[in-house]
Motif scaffolding. Structure first.
Motif, PDB file in Angstrom:
ATOM      1  N   ILE A  88     -41.969 -38.482  -0.172  1.00  0.00           N
ATOM      2  CA  ILE A  88     -42.249 -37.819   1.167  1.00  0.00           C
ATOM      3  C   ILE A  88     -41.012 -37.646   1.857  1.00  0.00           C
ATOM      4  O   ILE A  88     -40.900 -36.592   2.620  1.00  0.00           O
ATOM      5  N   GLY A  89     -40.406 -38.750   2.208  1.00  0.00           N
ATOM      6  CA  GLY A  89     -39.070 -38.644   3.012  1.00  0.00           C
ATOM      7  C   GLY A  89     -38.424 -37.563   2.725  1.00  0.00           C
ATOM      8  O   GLY A  89     -37.768 -36.760   3.562  1.00  0.00           O
ATOM      9  N   TYR A  90     -37.820 -37.597   1.532  1.00  0.00           N
ATOM     10  CA  TYR A  90     -36.986 -36.676   0.853  1.00  0.00           C
ATOM     11  C   TYR A  90     -37.629 -35.270   1.135  1.00  0.00           C
ATOM     12  O   TYR A  90     -36.737 -34.250   1.192  1.00  0.00           O
ATOM     13  N   ALA A  91     -38.919 -34.881   0.790  1.00  0.00           N
ATOM     14  CA  ALA A  91     -39.477 -33.597   0.606  1.00  0.00           C
ATOM     15  C   ALA A  91     -39.407 -33.128   2.192  1.00  0.00           C
ATOM     16  O   ALA A  91     -38.915 -32.114   2.345  1.00  0.00           O
ATOM     17  N   ILE A  92     -39.815 -34.184   2.973  1.00  0.00           N
ATOM     18  CA  ILE A  92     -39.772 -33.420   4.591  1.00  0.00           C
ATOM     19  C   ILE A  92     -38.309 -33.109   5.056  1.00  0.00           C
ATOM     20  O   ILE A  92     -37.814 -32.252   5.739  1.00  0.00           O
ATOM     21  N   GLY A  93     -37.296 -34.110   4.602  1.00  0.00           N
ATOM     22  CA  GLY A  93     -35.843 -33.899   4.835  1.00  0.00           C
ATOM     23  C   GLY A  93     -35.456 -32.648   4.605  1.00  0.00           C
ATOM     24  O   GLY A  93     -34.531 -31.996   5.131  1.00  0.00           O
ATOM     25  N   SER A  94     -35.761 -32.371   3.077  1.00  0.00           N
ATOM     26  CA  SER A  94     -35.340 -31.120   2.533  1.00  0.00           C
ATOM     27  C   SER A  94     -35.811 -29.987   3.224  1.00  0.00           C
ATOM     28  O   SER A  94     -35.158 -28.751   3.514  1.00  0.00           O
ATOM     29  N   VAL A  95     -37.017 -29.883   4.009  1.00  0.00           N
ATOM     30  CA  VAL A  95     -37.856 -28.839   4.424  1.00  0.00           C
ATOM     31  C   VAL A  95     -36.768 -28.905   5.998  1.00  0.00           C
ATOM     32  O   VAL A  95     -36.611 -27.752   6.292  1.00  0.00           O
ATOM     33  N   VAL A  96     -36.530 -29.906   6.363  1.00  0.00           N
ATOM     34  CA  VAL A  96     -35.794 -29.772   7.660  1.00  0.00           C
ATOM     35  C   VAL A  96     -34.378 -29.143   7.493  1.00  0.00           C
ATOM     36  O   VAL A  96     -33.860 -28.532   8.244  1.00  0.00           O
ATOM     37  N   SER A  97     -33.965 -29.604   6.374  1.00  0.00           N
ATOM     38  CA  SER A  97     -32.505 -29.196   5.934  1.00  0.00           C
ATOM     39  C   SER A  97     -32.536 -27.895   5.902  1.00  0.00           C
ATOM     40  O   SER A  97     -31.536 -27.125   6.355  1.00  0.00           O
ATOM     41  N   PHE A  98     -33.405 -27.035   5.099  1.00  0.00           N
ATOM     42  CA  PHE A  98     -33.588 -25.824   4.934  1.00  0.00           C
ATOM     43  C   PHE A  98     -33.678 -24.774   6.267  1.00  0.00           C
ATOM     44  O   PHE A  98     -32.985 -23.973   6.453  1.00  0.00           O
ATOM     45  N   TYR A  99     -34.523 -25.528   7.205  1.00  0.00           N
ATOM     46  CA  TYR A  99     -34.958 -24.726   8.526  1.00  0.00           C
ATOM     47  C   TYR A  99     -33.476 -24.772   9.315  1.00  0.00           C
ATOM     48  O   TYR A  99     -32.981 -24.064   9.797  1.00  0.00           O
ATOM     49  N   LEU A 100     -33.085 -26.091   9.315  1.00  0.00           N
ATOM     50  CA  LEU A 100     -31.669 -26.187  10.337  1.00  0.00           C
ATOM     51  C   LEU A 100     -30.630 -25.444   9.813  1.00  0.00           C
ATOM     52  O   LEU A 100     -29.869 -24.858  10.612  1.00  0.00           O
ATOM     53  N   ASN A 101     -30.320 -25.435   8.310  1.00  0.00           N
ATOM     54  CA  ASN A 101     -29.250 -24.663   7.870  1.00  0.00           C
ATOM     55  C   ASN A 101     -29.567 -23.313   8.010  1.00  0.00           C
ATOM     56  O   ASN A 101     -28.706 -22.479   8.198  1.00  0.00           O
ATOM     57  N   SER A 102     -30.619 -22.819   7.731  1.00  0.00           N
ATOM     58  CA  SER A 102     -30.882 -21.423   7.820  1.00  0.00           C
ATOM     59  C   SER A 102     -30.622 -20.667   9.311  1.00  0.00           C
ATOM     60  O   SER A 102     -30.223 -19.739   9.596  1.00  0.00           O
ATOM     61  N   LYS A 103     -31.198 -21.556  10.264  1.00  0.00           N
ATOM     62  CA  LYS A 103     -31.007 -20.944  11.561  1.00  0.00           C
ATOM     63  C   LYS A 103     -29.610 -21.387  12.217  1.00  0.00           C
ATOM     64  O   LYS A 103     -29.147 -20.733  13.124  1.00  0.00           O
ATOM     65  N   TYR A 104     -29.282 -22.557  12.404  1.00  0.00           N
ATOM     66  CA  TYR A 104     -28.144 -23.215  12.924  1.00  0.00           C
ATOM     67  C   TYR A 104     -26.753 -23.078  12.073  1.00  0.00           C
ATOM     68  O   TYR A 104     -25.701 -22.675  12.685  1.00  0.00           O
ATOM     69  N   THR A 105     -26.735 -23.441  10.795  1.00  0.00           N
ATOM     70  CA  THR A 105     -25.482 -23.352  10.096  1.00  0.00           C
ATOM     71  C   THR A 105     -25.269 -22.089   9.684  1.00  0.00           C
ATOM     72  O   THR A 105     -24.125 -21.545   9.835  1.00  0.00           O
ATOM     73  N   PHE A 106     -25.937 -21.388   9.087  1.00  0.00           N
ATOM     74  CA  PHE A 106     -25.669 -19.785   8.309  1.00  0.00           C
ATOM     75  C   PHE A 106     -26.336 -18.781   9.126  1.00  0.00           C
ATOM     76  O   PHE A 106     -26.087 -17.630   8.968  1.00  0.00           O
ATOM     77  N   LYS A 107     -27.217 -19.113  10.215  1.00  0.00           N
ATOM     78  CA  LYS A 107     -27.702 -18.095  11.170  1.00  0.00           C
ATOM     79  C   LYS A 107     -28.480 -17.079  10.578  1.00  0.00           C
ATOM     80  O   LYS A 107     -28.096 -15.685  10.692  1.00  0.00           O
ATOM     81  N   ALA A 108     -29.366 -17.093   9.433  1.00  0.00           N
ATOM     82  CA  ALA A 108     -29.914 -16.311   8.719  1.00  0.00           C
ATOM     83  C   ALA A 108     -30.957 -15.533   9.529  1.00  0.00           C
ATOM     84  O   ALA A 108     -31.468 -16.171  10.584  1.00  0.00           O
ATOM     85  N   THR A 109     -30.921 -14.255   9.372  1.00  0.00           N
ATOM     86  CA  THR A 109     -31.875 -13.543   9.990  1.00  0.00           C
ATOM     87  C   THR A 109     -33.388 -13.341   9.466  1.00  0.00           C
ATOM     88  O   THR A 109     -34.008 -12.937  10.054  1.00  0.00           O
TER      89      THR A 109
END
Length: 121
Positions: A39-60
């Protein structure tokens, strides 16, 4: 690209803190370690996707296809990490093997995410 790599690692720290907080919190509340970990890794992976898409790579745009690619990148990077760890354990100290394996995971997941998942960003 250096700035993206720094942001990628900062996001990694955040998602690790979130994931482990959930893992340890669930265990503290009495849940067994394996489901807590999942559960922890699944939620961490979702957080990672969201933050990387918005913050790291600034996906539109964020699509299910993009999320699927991201989670495949994480799985492939973990596989590379695992293979590296198994190989290095035959030659070096286990702590050093873990460190080098983590570097393989971080570099491979960053490069794959940048050029396969968020290539239009």
């Amino acid at each position: 690209m250096f700035g993206e790599f720094v942001r990628y690692n900062l996001v990694g720290i955040v998602n690790t803190l979130v994931g482990f907080s959930i893992v340890f919190g669930l265990m503290f509340m009495g849940m067994e370690p394996i489901p807590s970990n999942m559960i922890g890794y699944a939620i961490g992976s979702v957080v990672s996707f969201y933050l990387n898409s918005k913050y790291t790579f600034k996906a539109t745009e964020n699509s299910l296809a993009q999320a699927g690619k991201f989670f495949m990148v994480l799985a492939l990077s973990y596989l590379l990490n695992y293979i590296t760890l198994q190989w290095l354990l035959a030659f070096i100290n286990p702590y050093m093997a873990q460190l080098f394996s983590a570097i393989v995971y971080t570099l491979s997941s960053f490069v794959l995410a940048k050029f396969l998942v968020f290539k239009e960003s």
